[in-house]
Design an enzyme around this catalytic site. Structure first.
Site, PDB file in Angstrom:
ATOM      1  N   SER A 179       0.852  -1.202   0.000  1.00 48.39           N
ATOM      2  CA  SER A 179       0.000   0.000   0.000  1.00 48.39           C
ATOM      3  C   SER A 179       0.885   1.248   0.000  1.00 48.39           C
ATOM      4  O   SER A 179       1.851   1.318   0.745  1.00 48.39           O
ATOM      5  CB  SER A 179      -0.878   0.029   1.250  1.00 48.39           C
TER       6      SER A 179
ATOM      7  N   HIS B 295      -5.128  -2.515  -5.296  1.00 48.56           N
ATOM      8  CA  HIS B 295      -4.091  -3.433  -5.777  1.00 48.56           C
ATOM      9  C   HIS B 295      -4.417  -3.820  -7.216  1.00 48.56           C
ATOM     10  O   HIS B 295      -5.134  -4.795  -7.464  1.00 48.56           O
ATOM     11  CB  HIS B 295      -4.013  -4.685  -4.904  1.00 48.56           C
TER      12      HIS B 295
ATOM     13  N   HIS C  30      -3.321 -11.805  -1.415  1.00 53.88           N
ATOM     14  CA  HIS C  30      -3.420 -11.991   0.039  1.00 53.88           C
ATOM     15  C   HIS C  30      -4.168 -13.280   0.377  1.00 53.88           C
ATOM     16  O   HIS C  30      -5.121 -13.646  -0.313  1.00 53.88           O
ATOM     17  CB  HIS C  30      -4.154 -10.806   0.687  1.00 53.88           C
TER      18      HIS C  30
ATOM     19  N   TYR D  97      -6.227 -13.665   2.767  1.00 51.00           N
ATOM     20  CA  TYR D  97      -7.617 -13.401   3.154  1.00 51.00           C
ATOM     21  C   TYR D  97      -8.569 -13.305   1.960  1.00 51.00           C
ATOM     22  O   TYR D  97      -9.787 -13.316   2.116  1.00 51.00           O
ATOM     23  CB  TYR D  97      -7.730 -12.132   4.020  1.00 51.00           C
ATOM     24  N   GLU D  98      -8.009 -13.229   0.759  1.00 51.86           N
ATOM     25  CA  GLU D  98      -8.875 -13.204  -0.426  1.00 51.86           C
ATOM     26  C   GLU D  98      -9.457 -14.583  -0.712  1.00 51.86           C
ATOM     27  O   GLU D  98     -10.357 -14.705  -1.547  1.00 51.86           O
ATOM     28  CB  GLU D  98      -8.086 -12.713  -1.637  1.00 51.86           C
TER      29      GLU D  98
ATOM     30  N   ALA E  75       2.314  -1.968   4.281  1.00 50.56           N
ATOM     31  CA  ALA E  75       1.857  -1.066   5.342  1.00 50.56           C
ATOM     32  C   ALA E  75       1.485  -1.950   6.519  1.00 50.56           C
ATOM     33  O   ALA E  75       1.013  -3.070   6.327  1.00 50.56           O
ATOM     34  CB  ALA E  75       0.642  -0.276   4.867  1.00 50.56           C
TER      35      ALA E  75
ATOM     36  N   MET F 295      -0.919  -8.158   7.155  1.00 50.30           N
ATOM     37  CA  MET F 295      -1.642  -9.312   6.608  1.00 50.30           C
ATOM     38  C   MET F 295      -0.945  -9.907   5.391  1.00 50.30           C
ATOM     39  O   MET F 295      -1.581 -10.545   4.549  1.00 50.30           O
ATOM     40  CB  MET F 295      -3.069  -8.894   6.230  1.00 50.30           C
ATOM     41  N   SER F 296       0.357  -9.700   5.287  1.00 50.28           N
ATOM     42  CA  SER F 296       1.082 -10.223   4.111  1.00 50.28           C
ATOM     43  C   SER F 296       2.529 -10.499   4.508  1.00 50.28           C
ATOM     44  O   SER F 296       2.850 -10.642   5.678  1.00 50.28           O
ATOM     45  CB  SER F 296       1.049  -9.178   2.987  1.00 50.28           C
TER      46      SER F 296
ATOM     47  N   ASN G 159      -0.653   3.011  10.865  1.00 53.75           N
ATOM     48  CA  ASN G 159      -1.571   3.275  11.995  1.00 53.75           C
ATOM     49  C   ASN G 159      -0.960   2.622  13.226  1.00 53.75           C
ATOM     50  O   ASN G 159      -0.107   1.742  13.099  1.00 53.75           O
ATOM     51  CB  ASN G 159      -2.947   2.653  11.715  1.00 53.75           C
TER      52      ASN G 159
ATOM     53  N   HIS H 239      -9.312   0.517   6.386  1.00 54.86           N
ATOM     54  CA  HIS H 239      -8.423   0.325   5.237  1.00 54.86           C
ATOM     55  C   HIS H 239      -8.159   1.659   4.530  1.00 54.86           C
ATOM     56  O   HIS H 239      -7.044   1.906   4.054  1.00 54.86           O
ATOM     57  CB  HIS H 239      -9.046  -0.699   4.280  1.00 54.86           C
TER      58      HIS H 239
HETATM   59  N1  HPA Z   1      -3.294  -4.673  11.378  1.00 56.15           N
HETATM   60  C1  HPA Z   1      -3.116  -5.560  10.365  1.00 56.15           C
HETATM   61  N2  HPA Z   1      -2.720  -5.215   9.153  1.00 56.15           N
HETATM   62  C2  HPA Z   1      -2.480  -3.914   8.921  1.00 56.15           C
HETATM   63  C3  HPA Z   1      -2.636  -2.935   9.914  1.00 56.15           C
HETATM   64  C4  HPA Z   1      -3.070  -3.339  11.217  1.00 56.15           C
HETATM   65  O1  HPA Z   1      -3.231  -2.533  12.143  1.00 56.15           O
HETATM   66  N3  HPA Z   1      -2.312  -1.748   9.352  1.00 56.15           N
HETATM   67  C5  HPA Z   1      -1.971  -1.999   8.061  1.00 56.15           C
HETATM   68  N4  HPA Z   1      -2.075  -3.302   7.799  1.00 56.15           N
END
Ligand code: HPA
Length: 273
Positions: free
Chosen positions: A31, A62, A84, A86-87, A114, A212-213, A236, A248
């Site tokens: 990202s 993406h 990913h 989760y997809e 990210a 998540m990757s 974040n 997101h």
């Molecule tokens: N958690 C999981 N995946 C993320 C986060 C998060 O806070 N920020 C960006 N990707």
């Protein structure tokens, strides 16, 4: 030949029917680095959807394609958009692109993403060089028949992130006057963000950032003998560490705000690889 290797061979045959380009560095754009193409002298683009058997990413922001070209003098394949878990793809499918890049010729894999900051000393917008990872909360991408053509059944993971490449990142960040943190990345399956209790557990586990990757891609790369390095943009603070709810869109907004420096840093590093 393993079934997975047969799928990979078909992908690779398609790749070679399009181009004879041999990249040395693979770059996965997370990202905020989606607009990275402008840093590259792109010679060829291959949409994932054109490659038979290739998992096509569906997540917003993406737009999936390989960019083949040069950063400085270095031949690079960049992935605009990653796949990913989760997809709904299997982990084996998620790491297919890494294995395909190995077959294209890469020796180094540069991972970007990210992530949510767990280390309380971190701030939103910080960069973190990944020094190690925790992937125990997601299935291993190596489960199933071993792809023996790429690597051994029980690969060592003592030094996932290459020591020399870490030093290159450190010195380049210093030269460019871009502050960079260092820490351990933990991968969850997603797609939900974590609960505050989970984040407290991950902190006890030693994690500095969560996403998540990436960790599964690093494992598949090491399995195949690729040298790995990675940088995360802390988009974040993780769940429970700030008053903000997580979204997101906010993740993308921060990653986009930091994209100028992120691109410069990644480019300067790759030029020296
Ligand atoms: N958690 C999981 N995946 C993320 C986060 C998060 O806070 N920020 C960006 N990707």
């Amino acid at each position: 030949m393993s079934a997975q290797y047969e799928i990979l061979r078909k992908c690779y045959e398609y790749y070679r029917s399009v181009t004879d380009f041999v990249p040395r560095v693979g770059l996965i754009l997370g990202s905020g680095l989606g607009g990275y193409a402008e840093q590259m002298k792109v010679e060829t683009e291959i949409p994932y959807g054109d490659i038979p058997g290739f998992p096509v990413s569906t997540v917003q922001g993406h737009d999936g394609r390989f960019l083949l070209g040069y950063i400085g003098q270095v031949p690079v394949v960049a992935m605009k958009g990653r796949v990913h878990y989760y997809e709904g793809y299997s982990m084996e499918q998620v790491v297919l692109p890494v294995r395909l890049m190995k077959m294209m010729g890469i020796e180094i894999l540069f991972l970007t993403n990210a992530s949510g900051g767990i280390n309380r000393a971190f701030h939103v917008g910080d960069f973190m060089m990944i020094t190690d990872q925790i992937s125990s909360f997601a299935p291993s991408p190596l489960i199933g028949e071993n792809v023996a053509e790429l690597g051994e059944r029980f690969p060592d993971m003592t030094h996932i992130y290459d020591t020399e490449l870490q030093e290159l990142i450190r010195t380049t960040a210093q030269e460019e006057d871009i502050p960079i943190r260092e820490g351990i990345y933990l991968q969850t399956t997603g797609p939900n963000f974590e609960s505050p209790a989970e984040i407290r557990m991950y902190a006890v586990c030693g994690a500095d950032a969560v996403g998540m990757s990436t960790a599964c891609e690093a494992i598949a790369a090491r399995h195949a003998g690729i040298r790995v390095c990675g940088i995360s943009c802390i988009s974040n603070m993780a769940s429970g560490l700030s008053d903000e709810e997580l979204s997101h869109l906010d993740v993308q907004a921060v990653a986009d705000q930091r994209s100028g420096e992120f691109k410069r840093l990644v480019t300067r590093i790759i030029e020296k690889m």
